[in-house]
Design a protein around this motif. Structure first.
Motif, mmCIF file in Angstrom:
data_model
loop_
_atom_site.group_PDB
_atom_site.id
_atom_site.type_symbol
_atom_site.label_atom_id
_atom_site.label_comp_id
_atom_site.label_asym_id
_atom_site.label_seq_id
_atom_site.Cartn_x
_atom_site.Cartn_y
_atom_site.Cartn_z
ATOM 1 N N VAL A 64 31.045 -0.331 -32.327
ATOM 2 C CA VAL A 64 31.481 -1.655 -31.879
ATOM 3 C C VAL A 64 32.967 -1.835 -32.160
ATOM 4 O O VAL A 64 33.695 -2.397 -31.339
ATOM 5 N N GLY A 65 33.431 -1.321 -33.289
ATOM 6 C CA GLY A 65 34.848 -1.408 -33.614
ATOM 7 C C GLY A 65 35.716 -0.621 -32.657
ATOM 8 O O GLY A 65 36.802 -1.061 -32.282
ATOM 9 N N VAL A 66 35.242 0.545 -32.241
ATOM 10 C CA VAL A 66 36.005 1.413 -31.342
ATOM 11 C C VAL A 66 35.869 0.951 -29.893
ATOM 12 O O VAL A 66 36.842 0.953 -29.142
ATOM 13 N N ALA A 67 34.670 0.576 -29.483
ATOM 14 C CA ALA A 67 34.400 0.224 -28.084
ATOM 15 C C ALA A 67 33.594 -1.080 -28.005
ATOM 16 O O ALA A 67 32.417 -1.065 -27.644
ATOM 17 N N PRO A 68 34.220 -2.211 -28.327
ATOM 18 C CA PRO A 68 33.483 -3.475 -28.319
ATOM 19 C C PRO A 68 32.953 -3.877 -26.949
ATOM 20 O O PRO A 68 31.997 -4.641 -26.860
ATOM 21 N N ASP A 69 33.553 -3.356 -25.884
ATOM 22 C CA ASP A 69 33.039 -3.644 -24.550
ATOM 23 C C ASP A 69 31.833 -2.777 -24.209
ATOM 24 O O ASP A 69 31.115 -3.069 -23.261
ATOM 25 N N GLY A 70 31.619 -1.723 -24.990
ATOM 26 C CA GLY A 70 30.544 -0.790 -24.691
ATOM 27 C C GLY A 70 29.316 -0.919 -25.567
ATOM 28 O O GLY A 70 28.215 -0.535 -25.158
ATOM 29 N N PHE A 71 29.484 -1.457 -26.789
ATOM 30 C CA PHE A 71 28.376 -1.492 -27.745
ATOM 31 C C PHE A 71 28.301 -2.838 -28.452
ATOM 32 O O PHE A 71 29.303 -3.539 -28.596
ATOM 33 N N ALA A 72 27.098 -3.150 -28.922
ATOM 34 C CA ALA A 72 26.876 -4.357 -29.714
ATOM 35 C C ALA A 72 25.837 -4.038 -30.779
ATOM 36 O O ALA A 72 25.050 -3.098 -30.635
ATOM 37 N N LEU A 73 25.850 -4.827 -31.852
ATOM 38 C CA LEU A 73 24.816 -4.725 -32.879
ATOM 39 C C LEU A 73 23.850 -5.880 -32.693
ATOM 40 O O LEU A 73 24.267 -7.011 -32.451
ATOM 41 N N ASP A 74 22.556 -5.594 -32.830
ATOM 42 C CA ASP A 74 21.567 -6.662 -32.737
ATOM 43 C C ASP A 74 21.339 -7.286 -34.110
ATOM 44 O O ASP A 74 22.026 -6.937 -35.079
ATOM 45 N N SER A 75 20.387 -8.186 -34.214
ATOM 46 C CA SER A 75 20.148 -8.898 -35.473
ATOM 47 C C SER A 75 19.683 -7.980 -36.597
ATOM 48 O O SER A 75 19.828 -8.310 -37.777
ATOM 49 N N ALA A 76 19.157 -6.803 -36.248
ATOM 50 C CA ALA A 76 18.744 -5.820 -37.249
ATOM 51 C C ALA A 76 19.882 -4.841 -37.571
ATOM 52 O O ALA A 76 19.669 -3.854 -38.261
ATOM 53 N N ARG A 77 21.081 -5.135 -37.074
ATOM 54 C CA ARG A 77 22.268 -4.277 -37.230
ATOM 55 C C ARG A 77 22.062 -2.903 -36.619
ATOM 56 O O ARG A 77 22.603 -1.910 -37.089
ATOM 57 N N GLN A 78 21.306 -2.845 -35.551
ATOM 58 C CA GLN A 78 21.126 -1.609 -34.798
ATOM 59 C C GLN A 78 22.029 -1.680 -33.568
ATOM 60 O O GLN A 78 22.083 -2.706 -32.892
ATOM 61 N N SER A 79 22.699 -0.588 -33.285
ATOM 62 C CA SER A 79 23.593 -0.531 -32.144
ATOM 63 C C SER A 79 22.793 -0.350 -30.858
ATOM 64 O O SER A 79 21.706 0.231 -30.844
ATOM 65 N N HIS A 80 23.367 -0.858 -29.788
ATOM 66 C CA HIS A 80 22.833 -0.589 -28.460
ATOM 67 C C HIS A 80 23.981 -0.682 -27.462
ATOM 68 O O HIS A 80 24.942 -1.436 -27.677
ATOM 69 N N PRO A 81 23.904 0.114 -26.386
ATOM 70 C CA PRO A 81 24.947 0.011 -25.366
ATOM 71 C C PRO A 81 24.808 -1.318 -24.626
ATOM 72 O O PRO A 81 23.696 -1.791 -24.390
ATOM 73 N N LYS A 82 25.926 -1.906 -24.263
ATOM 74 C CA LYS A 82 25.880 -3.147 -23.492
ATOM 75 C C LYS A 82 25.359 -2.882 -22.084
ATOM 76 O O LYS A 82 24.743 -3.746 -21.484
ATOM 77 N N GLU A 83 25.619 -1.701 -21.572
ATOM 78 C CA GLU A 83 25.125 -1.271 -20.263
ATOM 79 C C GLU A 83 24.536 0.125 -20.429
ATOM 80 O O GLU A 83 25.137 0.973 -21.088
ATOM 81 N N GLY A 84 23.389 0.373 -19.830
ATOM 82 C CA GLY A 84 22.775 1.695 -19.921
ATOM 83 C C GLY A 84 23.522 2.748 -19.136
ATOM 84 O O GLY A 84 23.491 3.929 -19.460
ATOM 85 N N GLU A 85 24.216 2.298 -18.099
ATOM 86 C CA GLU A 85 25.016 3.205 -17.292
ATOM 87 C C GLU A 85 26.391 2.588 -17.122
ATOM 88 O O GLU A 85 26.518 1.388 -16.878
ATOM 89 N N THR A 86 27.415 3.421 -17.274
ATOM 90 C CA THR A 86 28.785 2.918 -17.227
ATOM 91 C C THR A 86 29.701 3.970 -16.618
ATOM 92 O O THR A 86 29.347 5.148 -16.548
ATOM 93 N N ASP A 87 30.866 3.552 -16.195
ATOM 94 C CA ASP A 87 31.883 4.506 -15.769
ATOM 95 C C ASP A 87 32.318 5.326 -16.972
ATOM 96 O O ASP A 87 32.326 4.826 -18.101
ATOM 97 N N ALA A 88 32.664 6.578 -16.740
ATOM 98 C CA ALA A 88 33.177 7.428 -17.816
ATOM 99 C C ALA A 88 34.342 6.711 -18.487
ATOM 100 O O ALA A 88 35.185 6.119 -17.819
#
Length: 77
Positions: free
Chosen positions: A21-45
């Motif tokens: 999230v620190g490196v790519a805040p537009d690409g990742f987020a942490l949920d309430s359990a502090r688990q990361s997930h991509p904001k989009e499952g598919e993205t431009d390189a």
């Protein structure tokens, strides 16, 4: 047209460091359990998404080419 990536986070491996999230805040987020997930499952390189995967301390982020499934990160994975 550039490559499209499929981005996944292995939630069994993710330790919730938040580095992605620190490196790519537009690409990742942490949920309430502090688990990361991509904001989009598919993205431009994206160099920032790749950098986030490379800096993950437990290599929980997997990037493949959308469509073919060829490994982008980890290489040869």
């Amino acid at each position: 047209m550039g490559d499209r990536w499929h981005v996944e986070v292995d939630r069994e491996i993710c330790i919730g460091s938040g580095m992605c999230v620190g490196v790519a805040p537009d690409g990742f987020a942490l949920d309430s359990a502090r688990q990361s997930h991509p904001k989009e499952g598919e993205t431009d390189a994206s160099e920032t998404v790749l950098e986030a995967a490379e800096t993950c301390p437990v290599e929980a982020i997997v990037i493949t080419l959308a469509g073919s499934g060829k490994a982008v990160f980890p290489p040869g994975g």
